[in-house]
Design an enzyme around this catalytic site. Structure first.
Site, PDB file in Angstrom:
ATOM      1  NE  ARG A   1      -2.699   0.886   3.484  1.00 26.56           N
ATOM      2  CZ  ARG A   1      -3.433   0.609   4.560  1.00 26.56           C
ATOM      3  NH1 ARG A   1      -4.668   0.158   4.416  1.00 26.56           N
ATOM      4  NH2 ARG A   1      -2.974   0.784   5.777  1.00 26.56           N
TER       5      ARG A   1
ATOM      6  CE  LYS B   1      -2.352   4.652   7.096  1.00 22.50           C
ATOM      7  NZ  LYS B   1      -3.616   5.111   7.642  1.00 22.50           N
TER       8      LYS B   1
ATOM      9  CD  GLU C   1     -11.938   5.463   3.928  1.00 22.11           C
ATOM     10  OE1 GLU C   1     -11.417   4.544   4.574  1.00 22.11           O
ATOM     11  OE2 GLU C   1     -11.279   6.362   3.389  1.00 22.11           O
TER      12      GLU C   1
HETATM   13  C1  PLP Z   1      -8.788   6.557   5.868  1.00 23.34           C
HETATM   14  C2  PLP Z   1      -8.574   5.208   6.433  1.00 23.34           C
HETATM   15  N1  PLP Z   1      -9.427   4.228   6.107  1.00 23.34           N
HETATM   16  C3  PLP Z   1      -9.288   2.971   6.588  1.00 23.34           C
HETATM   17  C4  PLP Z   1      -8.264   2.649   7.446  1.00 23.34           C
HETATM   18  C5  PLP Z   1      -8.106   1.251   7.963  1.00 23.34           C
HETATM   19  O1  PLP Z   1      -7.072   0.621   7.271  1.00 23.34           O
HETATM   20  P1  PLP Z   1      -6.268  -0.582   7.935  1.00 23.34           P
HETATM   21  O2  PLP Z   1      -7.259  -1.632   8.242  1.00 23.34           O
HETATM   22  O3  PLP Z   1      -5.319  -1.009   6.876  1.00 23.34           O
HETATM   23  O4  PLP Z   1      -5.619  -0.026   9.152  1.00 23.34           O
HETATM   24  C6  PLP Z   1      -7.354   3.638   7.835  1.00 23.34           C
HETATM   25  C7  PLP Z   1      -6.237   3.317   8.735  1.00 23.34           C
HETATM   26  O5  PLP Z   1      -5.190   2.945   8.273  1.00 23.34           O
HETATM   27  C8  PLP Z   1      -7.507   4.939   7.320  1.00 23.34           C
HETATM   28  O6  PLP Z   1      -6.651   5.906   7.675  1.00 23.34           O
END
Ligand code: PLP
Length: 339
Positions: free
Chosen positions: A80, A183, A219
């Site tokens: 990612r 991210k 989200e």
């Molecule tokens: C915007 C966003 N969505 C979803 C997630 C959840 O992702 P993950 O399960 O990979 O931590 C995160 C955290 O990383 C996030 O910052």
């Protein structure tokens, strides 16, 4: 092991012994440097400061009953970060270097990995930013990669607890053709007005809708949304959400437990048809949702009416946490032992 009050640690920053750094210059990554400083020297014209050339990751190290330290699906974080780097034109760190840095930094900070059973974990934060000087809007030719760690307490101190969420229509965290799938720091800056408004109203987090039509769930702040009905796990398909590693894993667990899974657009009104709903991410694993308030329509969607998370939510949560802690066999091959 460090003598900290593990059960009462905040989800915040506590200094550990070391971090790891690496520089990209002249088209190649250099050697790792181990540092005990919490500070960085940064050029005043670095693109990371001016143009938001910055990406990060978040993952955790878990201490097992057997004294082994486990990482959960670190390759997905590495991949990612490569995707995020490409999304804002940064030099990507090879997956193998990501692995080396993450494993090394955990080993170096072993005494800060919280004990088994405390609910606390060692949070690992890789960051990547443009560190070369530019004044025109263009990608940097130099990058810095750093991984630091900090022990964090259990997200829900008294055990997993249903939370309230607020539908947000007046702020977008990301646009459909924008950077939501990466991210990158800019998405979080864009979300802060909504995050603070929801906190001030007594909510855990805003629920963003799709930026174009404001019809579909996007989200839940820094977490993905899911709803449960008719033995089916439903989660949004969107061009502007981060592909949560927790969500990917819950989908696999749901399937393995005979549930159907759907990744598709979820219209806001469909919230009334779910029997359970939750937000998922590395920090809390699952935040079960008790209520969602839609201020524009003046509707409250309610789940967990008895104050407890629903059965599907608890099954998914318990299964994932048991695998992460090493209490159950790693049937999906998600775990790497650090030492
Ligand atoms: C915007 C966003 N969505 C979803 C997630 C959840 O992702 P993950 O399960 O990979 O931590 C995160 C955290 O990383 C996030 O910052």
């Amino acid at each position: 092991m460090e003598n900290l009050d593990w059960r009462n640690l905040p989800f915040g920053y506590i200094k550990t012994d070391y971090n790891i750094r690496c520089q990209y210059r002249n088209g190649e990554w250099g050697d790792f440097e181990i540092s005990s400083s919490e500070y960085i020297d940064i050029h005043i014209a670095a693109t990371g400061l001016h143009y938001g050339q910055e990406a990060f990751e978040g993952l955790k190290a878990y201490m097992g009953k057997d004294g082994k330290i486990r990482l959960f699906r670190w390759e997905e974080n590495a991949k990612r970060m490569v995707l995020s780097a490409g999304g804002i034109k940064m030099a990507a760190l090879p997956v193998e270097m990501f692995r080396e840095a993450v494993f090394k930094v955990v080993q170096l900070n072993k005494r800060f990995v919280p004990p088994y059973g405390s609910g606390a974990t060692l949070y690992i934060r890789p960051i990547l930013y443009g560190s070369g000087a530019e004044v025109g809007v263009k990608p940097s030719s130099e990058y810095t990669f750093i991984v630091f760690t900090t022990p964090v307490g259990p997200y829900f101190k008294g055990g997993i607890k249903p939370v309230k969420m607020l539908i947000c229509r007046d702020v977008d965290r990301a646009a459909p053709m924008g950077t939501g799938i990466f991210k990158v720091g800019g998405n979080y800056a864009a979300s802060l007005r909504a995050v603070m408004a929801s906190k001030e109203g007594g909510y855990e987090s805003p629920i963003f809708l799709d930026a174009k039509e404001k019809k579909y769930i996007d989200e839940c702040g820094p977490a993905n949304f899911f709803g449960i009905k008719d033995n089916t796990y439903v989660t949004p398909k969107s061009e502007s959400i981060l592909n949560s590693i927790t969500n990917m894993s819950l989908i696999e667990i749901a399937r393995a437990h005979g549930m159907k899974t759907e990744r598709r657009q979820i219209p806001v009104e469909e919230l009334s048809t779910f029997t359970e709903a939750g937000a998922c991410g590395t920090a809390a694993v699952i935040s079960p949702i008790a209520k969602i308030f839609d201020p524009e329509k003046e509707i409250i969607y309610e789940y967990c009416r008895d104050g407890k998370p629903g059965p599907a939510t608890m099954m998914l949560y318990n299964k994932l946490v048991s695998i992460q802690n090493g209490d159950e066999p790693d049937e999906f091959s998600w775990i790497s032992v650090v030492s």
